[in-house]
Design an enzyme around this catalytic site. Structure first.
Site, PDB file in Angstrom:
ATOM      1  N   ARG A 103      32.328 -37.406   0.263  1.00 40.01           N
ATOM      2  CA  ARG A 103      32.063 -36.077   0.791  1.00 40.01           C
ATOM      3  C   ARG A 103      32.687 -35.052  -0.136  1.00 40.01           C
ATOM      4  NH1 ARG A 103      34.196 -34.036   6.665  1.00 40.01           N
ATOM      5  NH2 ARG A 103      36.181 -33.928   5.605  1.00 40.01           N
ATOM      6  N   THR A 107      31.988 -28.326   0.077  1.00 43.95           N
ATOM      7  CA  THR A 107      30.730 -28.061   0.798  1.00 43.95           C
ATOM      8  C   THR A 107      30.577 -28.967   2.015  1.00 43.95           C
ATOM      9  OG1 THR A 107      29.532 -29.735  -0.478  1.00 43.95           O
ATOM     10  CG2 THR A 107      29.616 -27.515  -1.410  1.00 43.95           C
ATOM     11  N   ASP A 203      42.900 -38.775   6.702  1.00 46.97           N
ATOM     12  CA  ASP A 203      41.897 -39.297   5.765  1.00 46.97           C
ATOM     13  C   ASP A 203      41.904 -40.821   5.831  1.00 46.97           C
ATOM     14  OD1 ASP A 203      40.744 -40.352   3.288  1.00 46.97           O
ATOM     15  OD2 ASP A 203      40.616 -38.257   2.686  1.00 46.97           O
ATOM     16  N   ASP A 206      42.286 -42.776   2.469  1.00 41.26           N
ATOM     17  CA  ASP A 206      43.647 -42.708   1.928  1.00 41.26           C
ATOM     18  C   ASP A 206      44.597 -43.573   2.743  1.00 41.26           C
ATOM     19  OD1 ASP A 206      42.711 -40.960   0.059  1.00 41.26           O
ATOM     20  OD2 ASP A 206      43.734 -39.190   0.836  1.00 41.26           O
TER      21      ASP A 206
HETATM   22  C1  PRP Z   1      35.114 -40.027   4.687  1.00 46.41           C
HETATM   23  C2  PRP Z   1      34.763 -41.048   5.758  1.00 46.41           C
HETATM   24  C3  PRP Z   1      33.278 -40.841   5.918  1.00 46.41           C
HETATM   25  C4  PRP Z   1      33.121 -39.364   5.675  1.00 46.41           C
HETATM   26  C5  PRP Z   1      32.948 -38.687   6.987  1.00 46.41           C
HETATM   27  O1  PRP Z   1      34.795 -40.537   3.443  1.00 46.41           O
HETATM   28  O2  PRP Z   1      35.110 -42.352   5.396  1.00 46.41           O
HETATM   29  O3  PRP Z   1      32.519 -41.585   4.995  1.00 46.41           O
HETATM   30  O4  PRP Z   1      34.326 -38.907   5.049  1.00 46.41           O
HETATM   31  O5  PRP Z   1      32.709 -37.334   6.824  1.00 46.41           O
HETATM   32  P1  PRP Z   1      31.327 -36.663   7.206  1.00 46.41           P
HETATM   33  O6  PRP Z   1      30.924 -37.196   8.554  1.00 46.41           O
HETATM   34  O7  PRP Z   1      31.674 -35.194   7.240  1.00 46.41           O
HETATM   35  O8  PRP Z   1      30.310 -36.993   6.146  1.00 46.41           O
HETATM   36  P2  PRP Z   1      35.190 -39.793   2.092  1.00 46.41           P
HETATM   37  O9  PRP Z   1      34.067 -38.919   1.639  1.00 46.41           O
HETATM   38  O10 PRP Z   1      36.519 -39.145   2.238  1.00 46.41           O
HETATM   39  O11 PRP Z   1      35.250 -40.987   1.063  1.00 46.41           O
HETATM   40  P3  PRP Z   1      36.165 -42.299   1.064  1.00 46.41           P
HETATM   41  O12 PRP Z   1      35.616 -43.229   2.094  1.00 46.41           O
HETATM   42  O13 PRP Z   1      36.001 -42.800  -0.331  1.00 46.41           O
HETATM   43  O14 PRP Z   1      37.585 -41.896   1.359  1.00 46.41           O
HETATM   44  N1  URA Z   2      36.982 -38.090   6.658  1.00 42.46           N
HETATM   45  C1  URA Z   2      38.166 -38.608   7.055  1.00 42.46           C
HETATM   46  O1  URA Z   2      38.638 -39.600   6.467  1.00 42.46           O
HETATM   47  N2  URA Z   2      38.796 -38.038   8.095  1.00 42.46           N
HETATM   48  C2  URA Z   2      38.304 -36.974   8.760  1.00 42.46           C
HETATM   49  O2  URA Z   2      38.933 -36.516   9.720  1.00 42.46           O
HETATM   50  C3  URA Z   2      37.077 -36.445   8.334  1.00 42.46           C
HETATM   51  C4  URA Z   2      36.433 -37.020   7.288  1.00 42.46           C
END
Ligand code: PRP
Ligand code: URA
Length: 213
Positions: A103, A107, A203, A206
């Site tokens: 994400r 944006t 997150d 993380d």
């Molecule tokens: C996080 C989470 C989802 C997304 C959710 O991933 O694991 O995939 O955000 O957000 P949304 O519903 O607003 O799209 P992230 O993009 O942080 O990537 P990651 O899994 O590599 O940490």
């Molecule tokens: N992605 C995450 O990992 N946590 C949130 O709360 C939203 C998006």
């Protein structure tokens, strides 16, 4: 879209420990894994089975086995990877495909950086795994991929959702022309101005794997 929000004391207990900022990564990974296995029980409620004869030590009878084609489990990288083993524990014969999405934190739009899915998903029940359903952009994009390849049915398994995300994904699911369901351990209050779920757990990627940048 059919939405099932788990209502179970064990799930609520584990989710609370997952939320706690003092929970370390190894414990977070173990709890995420356990939660998925509990959610997988509900998520697989409508997998298709077929009759099969079986001989017990007492008599011949008829049982069931999973019907083909094999289900496809799709963890959405990176955080969805923390849910894969928990799902495979219940569906050990499922095939696994991968979608890498990140994400854009400005944006809040999802960008796809990796895709390894079978070309033809005709007749397949697909399970998308992603711990967080925040704006719903990532999950909606994943659902469009799966439906575009011919998936017959899509079930999303998430740990936490925001009402805004459920509403967005519900709208997108209506455009797909295939049955879509969501099984989630909890639905929180809202998104904050940064697109994070409140109260949430922070997150997820993380907390599972450490900071990525
Ligand atoms: C996080 C989470 C989802 C997304 C959710 O991933 O694991 O995939 O955000 O957000 P949304 O519903 O607003 O799209 P992230 O993009 O942080 O990537 P990651 O899994 O590599 O940490
Ligand atoms: N992605 C995450 O990992 N946590 C949130 O709360 C939203 C998006």
């Amino acid at each position: 879209m059919q939405v099932h929000i788990a209502d179970h004391p064990l799930i609520a207990h584990k989710l609370t420990v997952l939320r706690d900022e003092r929970t370390d990564s190894p414990t977070f990974r173990r709890l995420a894994d356990e939660l998925v296995t509990l959610l997988a029980y509900e998520a697989t409620r409508d997998v298709v089975v077929e009759s099969v004869p079986v001989r017990t030590p007492v008599t011949d009878t008829t049982g069931v086995r999973l019907a083909g084609p094999r289900p496809l489990v799709v963890p959405i990288l990176r955080a969805g990877l923390g849910m894969l083993e928990g799902m495979q524990r219940l569906l050990p014969t499922a095939e696994v495909g991968f979608l890498g999405m990140v994400r854009n934190e400005e944006t809040l739009e999802a960008d796809t950086y990796a895709e390894r899915l079978p070309e033809d998903l005709s007749g397949r029940h697909c399970f998308a795994l992603d711990p967080m359903l925040a704006t719903g952009g990532s999950l909606a994009a994943a659902m469009h991929y799966l439906a575009g390849r011919g998936a017959e049915r899509i079930t999303a398994v998430c740990l936490l959702a925001a009402p805004e995300g459920i509403e967005h994904v519900t709208g997108e699911a209506e455009k797909l022309g295939v049955p879509v369901s969501l099984v989630v351990a909890g639905c929180d209050e809202r998104l904050n101005e940064n697109g994070y779920i409140v109260p949430g757990l922070g997150d997820a990627g993380d907390r599972l794997y450490g900071t990525a940048d």
